[in-house]
Scaffold this active site. Structure first.
Site, PDB file in Angstrom:
ATOM      1  N   GLU A 187       0.800  -1.231   0.000  1.00 30.40           N
ATOM      2  CA  GLU A 187       0.000   0.000   0.000  1.00 30.40           C
ATOM      3  C   GLU A 187       0.833   1.282   0.000  1.00 30.40           C
ATOM      4  O   GLU A 187       0.838   2.029   0.994  1.00 30.40           O
ATOM      5  CB  GLU A 187      -0.961   0.014   1.202  1.00 30.40           C
ATOM      6  CG  GLU A 187      -1.972  -1.107   1.189  1.00 30.40           C
ATOM      7  CD  GLU A 187      -3.035  -0.977   2.281  1.00 30.40           C
ATOM      8  OE1 GLU A 187      -2.965  -0.041   3.090  1.00 30.40           O
ATOM      9  OE2 GLU A 187      -3.947  -1.817   2.309  1.00 30.40           O
TER      10      GLU A 187
ATOM     11  N   GLU B 152      -5.326  -8.403   0.294  1.00 31.51           N
ATOM     12  CA  GLU B 152      -6.101  -8.143   1.514  1.00 31.51           C
ATOM     13  C   GLU B 152      -7.531  -7.863   1.090  1.00 31.51           C
ATOM     14  O   GLU B 152      -7.768  -7.238   0.052  1.00 31.51           O
ATOM     15  CB  GLU B 152      -5.587  -6.905   2.283  1.00 31.51           C
ATOM     16  CG  GLU B 152      -4.250  -7.088   2.940  1.00 31.51           C
ATOM     17  CD  GLU B 152      -3.745  -5.836   3.650  1.00 31.51           C
ATOM     18  OE1 GLU B 152      -4.563  -4.953   3.984  1.00 31.51           O
ATOM     19  OE2 GLU B 152      -2.524  -5.740   3.852  1.00 31.51           O
TER      20      GLU B 152
END
Ligand SMILES: *[C@@H]1O[C@H](CO)[C@@H](O)[C@H](O)[C@H]1NC(C)=O
Ligand SMILES: *[C@@H]1O[C@H](CO)[C@@H](O)[C@H](O)[C@H]1NC(C)=O
Ligand SMILES: *[C@@H]1O[C@H](CO)[C@@H](O)[C@H](O)[C@H]1NC(C)=O
Length: 495
Positions: free
Chosen positions: A190, A397
């Site tokens: 991320e 995720e």
């Protein structure tokens, strides 16, 4: 012509049964991977054991006053460093085919540099990978999930400084050499959240708040470091089969109304949040709208150049095509509305994006304020395919938080059932090439600066009341085990 029509009819028959349900009764492909994800700082604990160096997160959570809810730290976390065998067995008992983890860079390299190895730290990850492989699971490894060696930071080397690039590549090379059984590599988790929180608003370690400047510099440096590590991997490890990528978080953004301004706002938000990372890697440059917005405001602020670092032709050669697969973290859908242009005296990311965010009142909202909208994941998948081609996609995720007060976590079962059904629809009907779903998270853990109050785990831990940190099965554990073992999902009641 007639043949074509017949062929289309056959395809349609396969895609739908009479009531429009999924084909094959909700069956995922045989070789599909269901997994679960974790990250080093959020679970390992053992923050100062066996020669580990400190990370920026160790320093951050130890600050007084603490920037973390309840003064929580990752000093012990799930104590995974000492219990990894129990945890990996638990993952195998959950029926997983893949397990995603990250490496604590300072556990292996206490100073950050590849010339001083902490052998015990290295051994931990070798043992961990062996344990994962022992149960027939695929190890999915992230090299950087936010815990930067503190020594590097103290030497002025963080993600704002291009000097970190070769240091990161050297660290990556060392881990790749030592962990040949890893099945999927990714460089950085991320980059958006990392840059915005760690260098933009300062809510994450190391707490730098220079929004609109340091966050963009971080994005640029991270993309270059990723691309350089990718080129190194392709050149130096041609015999390795593991695909190599970067994990990009991307939600789904819908316009608040059908006005052209709001439709543009939703597109703009997507490009700032997701395109900012996907675009350089797939096409070699920032998205146009991002470049234009930041250049526009920079000029009116009286600057001679844009606050967004320029991607040079040399950078483009490095970045373009620098991934073997797409890895996304996806959680929710959100509405975007056009915002007024803010004063040019104030410089920050929010003013550059110029979007107001809201939830539709009809949406179900989790404790974090995130909307549970399974339809959004299918829209995102269609968009990714359309924008970046049909590369294999992994959900690195996906998940929902609750307050963890009950092991009867209906919200999590409902979330996964809905999202899995829409992912399967995207695969079967839109022909999107999803190859794995790796939910966040295997077990409850430290939710960064939000502490231990939000629970994402398929397995429960009561951090505040249970010093033994006993792992407890939730209702969603049983639900997910059924999915992982049958690779099948019942979508009859999913809206
Ligand atoms: C956090 O630590 C501060 C001292 O720095 C203390 O005053 C406060 O009560 C602590 N808060 C909690 C929730 O433990
Ligand atoms: C926008 O238009 C679409 C299609 O016409 C419709 O389905 C949708 O509900 C509209 N959205 C809003 C927020 O009005
Ligand atoms: C497992 O899932 C299937 C549908 O995929 C369902 O029919 C069955 O009832 C489930 N079993 C349990 C024990 O939940």
């Amino acid at each position: 012509m007639q043949q074509t029509i017949a062929f289309v009819l056959v395809l349609l028959q396969f895609a739908f049964n009479a009531d429009g349900a999924l084909k094959n009764n909700g069956q995922f492909p045989r070789n599909f991977l269901f997994g679960a994800a974790t990250a080093s700082y959020q679970i390992e604990g053992a923050w100062n054991e066996d020669g580990k160096g400190q990370s920026t997160w160790d320093e951050f959570t130890h600050r007084i006053p603490s920037p973390v809810t309840n003064n929580d730290t990752g000093d012990i976390a799930c104590d995974h460093y000492h219990r990894y065998k129990e945890d990996i067995k638990m993952a195998a008992d959950l029926g997983l085919q893949a397990y995603r983890f990250s490496i604590s860079w300072p556990r292996v390299l206490p100073n950050g540099y590849a010339d001083t190895i902490n052998e015990k730290g290295m051994q931990f990850y070798k043992d961990l990978v062996d344990e994962i492989v022992k149960y027939g699971m695929v190890p999915v490894c992230t090299l950087f999930h936010w815990d930067l060696p503190l020594k590097l930071y103290e030497n002025g080397i963080d993600w704002r400084n291009e000097k970190i690039i070769d240091i990161f590549v050297a660290y990556s090379r060392l881990m790749i050499q030592n962990l040949p059984k890893v099945g999927y590599w990714s460089t950085i988790n991320e980059p958006r959240v990392h840059c915005l929180r760690s260098y933009g608003d300062g809510k994450h370690a190391p707490g730098i708040a220079e929004s609109g400047i340091a966050d963009y510099q971080c994005s640029y440096v991270i993309l270059k470091a990723h691309a350089k590590a990718y080129r190194m991997y392709k050149k130096e490890f041609p015999h390795y089969k593991a695909p190599f990528g970067i994990v990009i978080d991307c939600q789904w953004y819908v316009p608040a109304t059908n006005s052209s301004e709001d439709i543009a706002a939703a597109e703009r938000y997507y490009e700032f949040e997701c395109g900012m990372y996907f675009h350089p890697i797939s096409k070699g440059d920032w998205p146009d709208i991002v470049k234009k917005r930041i250049a526009h405001r920079s000029q009116l602020e009286g600057r001679s150049s844009s606050r967004l670092p320029q991607i040079t032709p040399e950078d483009i050669r490095l970045m373009k095509g620098a991934q073997d697969y797409i890895a996304i973290n996806h959680y929710f859908t959100i509405m975007a509305a056009n915002a007024e242009e803010a004063s040019y005296d104030e410089i920050n990311y929010k003013h550059d994006v110029r979007v107001n965010l809201l939830n539709d009142p009809s949406w179900k909202i989790s404790v974090l304020g995130w909307a549970i909208c399974p339809f959004g994941v299918r829209e995102l998948l269609k968009h990714l395919k359309e924008q970046y081609g049909n590369e294999p996609i992994i959900f690195a995720e996906i998940g929902v938080a609750d307050d963890g007060t009950s092991l009867k976590d209906d919200i999590r079962t409902e979330y996964y059932q809905g999202y899995f059904c829409y992912i399967l629809e995207a695969m079967q009907i839109d022909d999107v090439n999803v190859v794995a779903i790796i939910p966040w998270s295997l077990m409850d853990n430290l939710e960064w600066a939000k502490g231990y109050i939000y629970h994402f785990g398929l397995i429960g831990i009561d951090f505040y009341n249970d010093p033994t940190l006993t792992r407890r099965l939730k209702d969603s554990t049983y639900f997910y085990r059924n999915v992982t073992t049958t690779k099948r999902i019942n979508c009859d009641n999913v809206k």
